[in-house]
Design a protein around this motif. Structure first.
Motif, PDB file in Angstrom:
ATOM      1  N   PRO A 152       0.379  -1.241   0.106  1.00 23.31           N
ATOM      2  CA  PRO A 152      -0.114   0.340  -0.064  1.00 23.31           C
ATOM      3  C   PRO A 152       0.810   1.486  -0.026  1.00 23.31           C
ATOM      4  N   ASN A 157       0.114   3.776  -9.012  1.00 22.73           N
ATOM      5  CA  ASN A 157      -1.179   3.632  -8.744  1.00 22.73           C
ATOM      6  C   ASN A 157      -1.614   2.728  -9.820  1.00 22.73           C
ATOM      7  N   ARG A 234      -9.413  -6.767  -2.501  1.00 14.84           N
ATOM      8  CA  ARG A 234     -10.805  -5.864  -1.967  1.00 14.84           C
ATOM      9  C   ARG A 234     -11.350  -5.521  -0.768  1.00 14.84           C
ATOM     10  N   SER A 235      -9.981  -5.794   0.202  1.00 13.02           N
ATOM     11  CA  SER A 235     -10.086  -5.149   1.469  1.00 13.02           C
ATOM     12  C   SER A 235      -8.746  -4.243   1.835  1.00 13.02           C
ATOM     13  N   GLY A 236      -7.922  -3.863   0.483  1.00 12.19           N
ATOM     14  CA  GLY A 236      -7.369  -2.698   0.038  1.00 12.19           C
ATOM     15  C   GLY A 236      -5.764  -2.428   0.928  1.00 12.19           C
ATOM     16  N   LYS A 237      -5.379  -4.050   1.536  1.00 14.77           N
ATOM     17  CA  LYS A 237      -4.373  -4.786   2.003  1.00 14.77           C
ATOM     18  C   LYS A 237      -3.160  -4.592   0.839  1.00 14.77           C
ATOM     19  N   LYS A 239      -2.323  -3.031  -3.267  1.00 15.32           N
ATOM     20  CA  LYS A 239      -2.830  -2.245  -4.490  1.00 15.32           C
ATOM     21  C   LYS A 239      -2.686  -3.330  -5.749  1.00 15.32           C
TER      22      LYS A 239
END
Length: 344
Positions: A152, A157, A234-237, A239
């Protein structure tokens, strides 16, 4: 000796010879029957627990799907199928154990395209077996796209950002893999070769260790199987920067493929299969193949795997053998082009 005595002795000798010939013929018939595809030996298999050795660490796709297949084979064949993880040596340790096992169908190998890569990645003298000489193809299981993920905190990006950063800081960024020759390693080497970047490879003894350190921020990125990484994405842990297949992932259609994101013609997947020691009776190989193929086409299995991004594969043993020979040739070219080494 009288004529009568000679005649009697001749008859006795003839009877003895005839008896030996009959016994020999019966013995040959029994031996031949034992190896026929429909023989009692194959019909009775398995009559004791069967081991499936996974030469990778627990928690990765090979371990997960080995347990999935083992449970269903156990249900179908009414005998225990026990999964045993033996990681290490870039899969060589567990694989060698199976190669040295009796060819009786009671020790099987859960393998992946790590094994087809290793045929060219490792020198023959450094590898205690030859895949297509020492093993009999049984059946493929499934294949999955890989996904490139970054920690992260990494200041990127999208894939374009990553390539720019890697070129600006050659040899500074790191990528994790589950060990030399694994699909994660080769996907990384292929990416480096096709983008002209220098990214340091950090090999682990299994995908779970590699995954943990990317999630924890100790390593910058890794290629991982979609089914095992999707929940973390999906949990943002982590990228997600792109998937490795020719087409977009049905599980994450919002992600571009790496080819679409700026690396034309890039493609790398992970596939799994079952092999047995060479000279395992064809009847047993065919019986296992039939049962595994039944699992692969079961609608519930197809649906469950599809939701995780895994696509079932179905082949005969001969077709699977040809598939592997083709894969060995494919990866030999990529190993040569990328300059990948087992210790790098």
């Amino acid at each position: 000796m009288t004529r009568q005595e000679a005649f009697a002795r001749s008859r006795a000798t003839s009877r003895s010879i005839s008896r030996r010939l009959v016994l020999a013929a019966v013995g040959a018939l029994i031996a031949a029957t034992a190896i026929l595809p429909g023989s009692a030996g194959a019909q009775e298999y398995p009559s004791k627990p069967v081991r499936i050795i996974v030469p990778f660490a627990a928690g990765g796709p090979a371990d997960v799907y080995a347990r999935f297949i083992a449970q269903r084979l156990q249900d179908a064949l009414k005998q225990s199928f026990v999964v045993e993880d033996r990681p290490g040596g870039g899969s060589l340790i567990g694989t060698e154990a199976v190669a040295k096992s009796a060819p009786d169908g009671y020790t099987l190998l859960m393998m992946s395209n790590t094994h087809t890569v290793n045929e060219s990645l490792f020198a023959a003298s450094a590898k205690p077996y030859q895949l297509m000489r020492d093993f009999a193809p049984v059946a493929p299981i499934n294949y999955s796209d890989l996904v490139l993920v970054a920690r992260p905190g990494l200041q990127v990006n999208n894939l374009g950002d990553l390539v720019k950063l890697a070129k600006a800081k050659p040899g500074t960024l790191t990528y994790a893999s589950s060990g030399p020759g694994t699909p994660y390693h080769m996907a990384g080497e292929l990416f480096k070769a096709m983008t002209g970047t220098s990214i340091l490879h950090v090999p682990y003894k299994g995908s779970s260790g590699a995954r943990t350190d990317v999630l924890g921020g100790q390593v910058d990125m890794m290629f991982d199987a979609v089914p095992t990484m999707v929940d973390f994405i999906r949990s943002g842990k982590v990228k997600a920067l792109g998937t490795s297949g020719k087409a977009k992932s049905t599980v994450m259609p919002e992600l571009p493929t790496i080819a679409e994101a700026g690396v034309p013609n890039y493609e790398a997947v992970i596939w799994l299969g079952i092999m047995a020691p060479a000279n395992t009776p064809p009847a047993i190989v065919n019986k296992l193949n039939a049962e595994i193929n039944k699992i692969a086409v079961d609608p519930e299995v197809v649906s469950a795997w599809g939701k995780k991004g895994a696509i079932a594969m179905k082949m005969t043993p001969a077709e699977f053998g040809k598939f592997m020979n083709d894969d060995i040739a494919k990866w030999a070219q990529i190993v040569k082009i990328s300059g990948a080494k087992p210790d790098q």
